[in-house]
Design an enzyme around this catalytic site. Structure first.
Site, PDB file in Angstrom:
ATOM      1  N   ARG A 121       0.816  -1.230   0.000  1.00 11.53           N
ATOM      2  CA  ARG A 121       0.000   0.000   0.000  1.00 11.53           C
ATOM      3  C   ARG A 121       0.843   1.272   0.000  1.00 11.53           C
ATOM      4  NH1 ARG A 121      -2.633  -3.136   3.798  1.00 11.53           N
ATOM      5  NH2 ARG A 121      -4.434  -4.212   2.927  1.00 11.53           N
ATOM      6  N   LYS A 159       3.606  11.911 -10.310  1.00 15.65           N
ATOM      7  CA  LYS A 159       2.734  11.135 -11.207  1.00 15.65           C
ATOM      8  C   LYS A 159       3.483   9.864 -11.563  1.00 15.65           C
ATOM      9  CE  LYS A 159       0.017  14.240 -14.104  1.00 15.65           C
ATOM     10  NZ  LYS A 159      -0.218  14.478 -15.534  1.00 15.65           N
ATOM     11  N   GLU A 204      10.890  20.608 -22.744  1.00 15.33           N
ATOM     12  CA  GLU A 204      10.072  20.803 -21.540  1.00 15.33           C
ATOM     13  C   GLU A 204      10.514  22.075 -20.799  1.00 15.33           C
ATOM     14  OE1 GLU A 204       7.483  18.938 -21.328  1.00 15.33           O
ATOM     15  OE2 GLU A 204       7.993  16.988 -22.214  1.00 15.33           O
ATOM     16  N   LYS A 237       8.065  23.656 -11.866  1.00 13.11           N
ATOM     17  CA  LYS A 237       7.189  22.483 -11.761  1.00 13.11           C
ATOM     18  C   LYS A 237       6.763  22.297 -10.307  1.00 13.11           C
ATOM     19  CE  LYS A 237       5.810  18.098 -13.301  1.00 13.11           C
ATOM     20  NZ  LYS A 237       6.049  16.902 -14.066  1.00 13.11           N
ATOM     21  N   GLU A 291      -3.767  17.580 -10.390  1.00 13.34           N
ATOM     22  CA  GLU A 291      -4.158  18.061 -11.716  1.00 13.34           C
ATOM     23  C   GLU A 291      -5.647  18.341 -11.847  1.00 13.34           C
ATOM     24  OE1 GLU A 291      -2.030  16.372 -15.023  1.00 13.34           O
ATOM     25  OE2 GLU A 291      -3.613  16.928 -16.413  1.00 13.34           O
ATOM     26  N   ARG A 337      -2.347  22.490 -13.122  1.00  9.64           N
ATOM     27  CA  ARG A 337      -1.301  21.604 -13.628  1.00  9.64           C
ATOM     28  C   ARG A 337      -1.466  21.299 -15.122  1.00  9.64           C
ATOM     29  NH1 ARG A 337       1.190  16.549 -10.070  1.00  9.64           N
ATOM     30  NH2 ARG A 337       2.617  15.857 -11.652  1.00  9.64           N
ATOM     31  N   ASN A 395       0.523  20.840 -20.171  1.00  4.43           N
ATOM     32  CA  ASN A 395       0.205  20.149 -21.421  1.00  4.43           C
ATOM     33  C   ASN A 395       0.312  21.033 -22.653  1.00  4.43           C
ATOM     34  OD1 ASN A 395      -0.252  17.617 -20.384  1.00  4.43           O
ATOM     35  ND2 ASN A 395      -2.370  18.081 -19.846  1.00  4.43           N
ATOM     36  N   HIS A 400       1.107  19.612 -25.967  1.00  5.29           N
ATOM     37  CA  HIS A 400       1.032  18.165 -25.821  1.00  5.29           C
ATOM     38  C   HIS A 400      -0.184  17.532 -26.486  1.00  5.29           C
ATOM     39  CE1 HIS A 400       4.415  18.684 -23.192  1.00  5.29           C
ATOM     40  NE2 HIS A 400       4.443  17.413 -22.841  1.00  5.29           N
ATOM     41  N   HIS A 406       0.824  14.619 -28.618  1.00  6.63           N
ATOM     42  CA  HIS A 406       0.389  13.248 -28.329  1.00  6.63           C
ATOM     43  C   HIS A 406      -0.287  12.619 -29.542  1.00  6.63           C
ATOM     44  CE1 HIS A 406       0.297  13.984 -23.706  1.00  6.63           C
ATOM     45  NE2 HIS A 406       1.456  13.500 -24.093  1.00  6.63           N
ATOM     46  N   HIS A 457       9.430  12.096 -27.726  1.00  4.20           N
ATOM     47  CA  HIS A 457       8.318  12.855 -27.154  1.00  4.20           C
ATOM     48  C   HIS A 457       8.521  14.367 -27.363  1.00  4.20           C
ATOM     49  CE1 HIS A 457       5.299  14.194 -24.313  1.00  4.20           C
ATOM     50  NE2 HIS A 457       6.229  14.821 -23.623  1.00  4.20           N
TER      51      HIS A 457
HETATM   52  N1  LIG Z   1       5.492  11.171 -14.445  1.00  8.38           N
HETATM   53  C1  LIG Z   1       5.481  12.261 -15.150  1.00  8.38           C
HETATM   54  O1  LIG Z   1       5.068  13.327 -14.713  1.00  8.38           O
HETATM   55  C2  LIG Z   1       6.026  12.208 -16.545  1.00  8.38           C
HETATM   56  C3  LIG Z   1       6.216  13.396 -17.261  1.00  8.38           C
HETATM   57  C4  LIG Z   1       6.763  13.324 -18.527  1.00  8.38           C
HETATM   58  C5  LIG Z   1       7.101  12.086 -19.077  1.00  8.38           C
HETATM   59  N2  LIG Z   1       6.896  10.950 -18.365  1.00  8.38           N
HETATM   60  C6  LIG Z   1       7.247   9.639 -18.911  1.00  8.38           C
HETATM   61  O2  LIG Z   1       8.652   9.584 -19.106  1.00  8.38           O
HETATM   62  C7  LIG Z   1       8.923   8.623 -20.130  1.00  8.38           C
HETATM   63  C8  LIG Z   1       9.982   9.165 -21.063  1.00  8.38           C
HETATM   64  O3  LIG Z   1      11.150   9.377 -20.328  1.00  8.38           O
HETATM   65  P1  LIG Z   1      12.568   9.511 -21.039  1.00  8.38           P
HETATM   66  O4  LIG Z   1      12.457  10.460 -22.172  1.00  8.38           O
HETATM   67  O5  LIG Z   1      13.534   9.781 -19.959  1.00  8.38           O
HETATM   68  O6  LIG Z   1      12.770   8.078 -21.726  1.00  8.38           O
HETATM   69  P2  LIG Z   1      13.443   6.701 -21.230  1.00  8.38           P
HETATM   70  O7  LIG Z   1      13.320   6.514 -19.786  1.00  8.38           O
HETATM   71  O8  LIG Z   1      12.910   5.637 -22.126  1.00  8.38           O
HETATM   72  O9  LIG Z   1      14.963   6.929 -21.587  1.00  8.38           O
HETATM   73  C9  LIG Z   1      15.344   7.066 -22.946  1.00  8.38           C
HETATM   74  C10 LIG Z   1      16.526   6.153 -23.274  1.00  8.38           C
HETATM   75  O10 LIG Z   1      17.699   6.706 -22.701  1.00  8.38           O
HETATM   76  C11 LIG Z   1      18.420   5.715 -21.983  1.00  8.38           C
HETATM   77  N3  LIG Z   1      19.120   6.445 -20.926  1.00  8.38           N
HETATM   78  C12 LIG Z   1      18.627   6.884 -19.746  1.00  8.38           C
HETATM   79  N4  LIG Z   1      19.550   7.610 -19.109  1.00  8.38           N
HETATM   80  C13 LIG Z   1      20.653   7.621 -19.879  1.00  8.38           C
HETATM   81  C14 LIG Z   1      21.937   8.197 -19.771  1.00  8.38           C
HETATM   82  N5  LIG Z   1      22.249   8.982 -18.733  1.00  8.38           N
HETATM   83  N6  LIG Z   1      22.832   7.980 -20.748  1.00  8.38           N
HETATM   84  C15 LIG Z   1      22.504   7.230 -21.834  1.00  8.38           C
HETATM   85  N7  LIG Z   1      21.310   6.662 -22.004  1.00  8.38           N
HETATM   86  C16 LIG Z   1      20.398   6.857 -21.039  1.00  8.38           C
HETATM   87  C17 LIG Z   1      17.392   4.730 -21.529  1.00  8.38           C
HETATM   88  O11 LIG Z   1      17.972   3.477 -21.327  1.00  8.38           O
HETATM   89  C18 LIG Z   1      16.414   4.731 -22.696  1.00  8.38           C
HETATM   90  O12 LIG Z   1      16.833   3.844 -23.683  1.00  8.38           O
HETATM   91  C19 LIG Z   1       7.599   8.319 -20.815  1.00  8.38           C
HETATM   92  O13 LIG Z   1       7.168   7.042 -20.439  1.00  8.38           O
HETATM   93  C20 LIG Z   1       6.673   9.380 -20.263  1.00  8.38           C
HETATM   94  O14 LIG Z   1       5.330   8.922 -20.188  1.00  8.38           O
HETATM   95  C21 LIG Z   1       6.375  10.993 -17.118  1.00  8.38           C
HETATM   96 ZN   LIG Z   2       6.087  16.256 -22.133  1.00  5.24          ZN
END
Ligand SMILES: NC(=O)c1ccc[n+]([C@@H]2O[C@H](COP(=O)([O-])OP(=O)(O)OC[C@H]3O[C@@H](n4cnc5c(N)ncnc54)[C@H](O)[C@@H]3O)[C@@H](O)[C@H]2O)c1
Ligand SMILES: [Zn+2]
Length: 362
Positions: free
Chosen positions: A122, A144, A186, A228, A238, A242, A246, A249, A253, A266
């Protein structure tokens, strides 16, 4: 140089520490934020060799009992299957309610680890150590957490705030330039929606940022996170404010969905989305041409795309936006700029105006 800020959420408040060479100090920095010394480090298959050993060692030096698990890298692993593997591992290693999960990686690991921590027993504590620029300026802050379902992204999740966010800018040195540029969107977005000085800072320091100069990066990331943190403090779940995050986005998206999440980063899709939202705002007489060009120029200098690819059509993008709206059962809500540093939320924009703006971005 290290900068520390706080996300103010009453009992759930937590610090964000931004600096260099922090991975070697994780044990020391974590000590005052954990109830027990038992921790599980979650990382991904691509970065584990590079970054897990330093974090592991530093935790052991500080007296922690450390176990580790990796998920395969990539968005498709933000899945029920990996979530289930992590629960198995938490149980097998006998983590209890006072233990801590450490999510070391990009946004995928942050979201997956955060959600695993949100529901195990939990809810247990977790710490974010984001290693992509996207995760450092956006995903790691705000609590999130989610995994994907075959029917859609982030459909299964929870709000669960971390106990600490540790941002080590040195980790960006191994990140491909394309991911640096994509994550930068971002920050630029944050500038347009509420922080003109941050936008200007990126304009003036773009070369230093892309060259990964420490002090500039620390200042920029801390500033994006402070924005943020303020938004999250005012609207944790949100309900309205918040939503301004977007900006760009809704269009982005739709583009990601119709290109099956495998053609654009993205941030690249959001860049096109921001250009399109800004165009729409100009058409509606809310945003000036000079401000539109100012945003466009910065995106262009950051080598981020501005227009939709020619093999798609405006109708395809528009349909994907409205499909998303139907799934969510709500109205098409658009975040539109009024100047660099201010946006409004609009749910009364004519469908024809939306289609027209998209067409102008082809
Ligand atoms: N929770 C939230 O508020 C929120 C907000 C925005 C995005 N997200 C989520 O975040 C995700 C995208 O995150 P991302 O863009 O970091 O992608 P990711 O986590 O897939 O990382 C991208 C790639 O980079 C590699 N990588 C990570 N760190 C590295 C480093 N220091 N050096 C070399 N390679 C590295 C990873 O192995 C991966 O292959 C999506 O799933 C999205 O939905 C969440
Ligand atoms: Zn984004």
């Amino acid at each position: 140089m290290t900068k520390t800020l706080r996300v103010e959420l009453g009992e759930d408040s937590y610090p964000i520490i931004v600096g260099g060479a922090l991975l070697d100090r994780v044990g020391e920095l974590l000590t005052s934020h954990t109830q027990s010394k038992k921790v599980l480090i979650l990382s991904d298959s691509l970065i584990k060799a590079q970054y897990t050993p330093a974090v592991h060692q530093s935790l052991e030096n500080a007296g922690f009992d450390v176990c580790t698990i990796e998920a395969p890298a990539g968005e498709t692993n933000k899945s029920l299957a990996q979530f289930s593997r992590i629960q198995d591992s938490l149980i097998a290693h006998q983590l209890d309610r006072s233990s801590t999960l450490i999510a070391l990686g990009g946004g995928v690991i942050g979201d997956l680890g955060g959600f695993a921590a949100a529901v195990y027993m939990r809810g247990i504590s977790y710490v974010q150590i984001p290693t992509t620029l996207q995760a450092q300026v956006d995903a790691s802050v705000g609590g999130k957490t989610a995994i994907n379902h075959p029917k859609g992204k982030n459909l299964i999740g929870a709000f669960h705030q971390p106990k600490l966010v540790l941002i080590d800018v040195d980790t960006l040195k191994t990140l491909p330039q394309r991911d640096i540029r994509s994550g930068l969107i971002e920050v630029i977005k944050m500038g347009v929606i509420r922080d003109e000085p941050l936008f200007e800072m990126v304009e003036e320091n773009l070369a230093a940022i892309l060259n990964l100069e420490d002090t500039t990066l620390i200042e920029m990331i801390a500033s994006a996170c402070a924005n943020k943190a303020e938004i999250v403090a005012e609207d944790e779940k949100e309900s309205r404010l918040r939503m301004v995050l977007n900006y760009g986005h809704t269009f982005g998206h739709a583009l990601e969905a119709v290109t099956h999440y495998n053609r654009y980063r993205h941030g690249e899709a959001v860049s096109i989305g921001m250009n399109c939202a800004a165009r729409l705002a100009v058409n509606l007489g809310m945003f000036s041409e000079p401000d539109f060009h100012r945003q466009r120029t910065l995106l262009n200098r950051a080598k981020l795309p501005l227009i939709f690819p020619p093999d798609l059509t405006p109708e395809v993008i528009c349909d994907a936006m409205y499909l998303d709206k139907k799934v969510l059962g709500g109205k098409l809500r658009l975040i539109l700029p009024t100047r660099i540093g201010e946006v409004v939320i609009r749910n009364d924009v004519d469908d024809q105006d939306v289609l027209e703006a998209i067409s102008q971005c082809f």
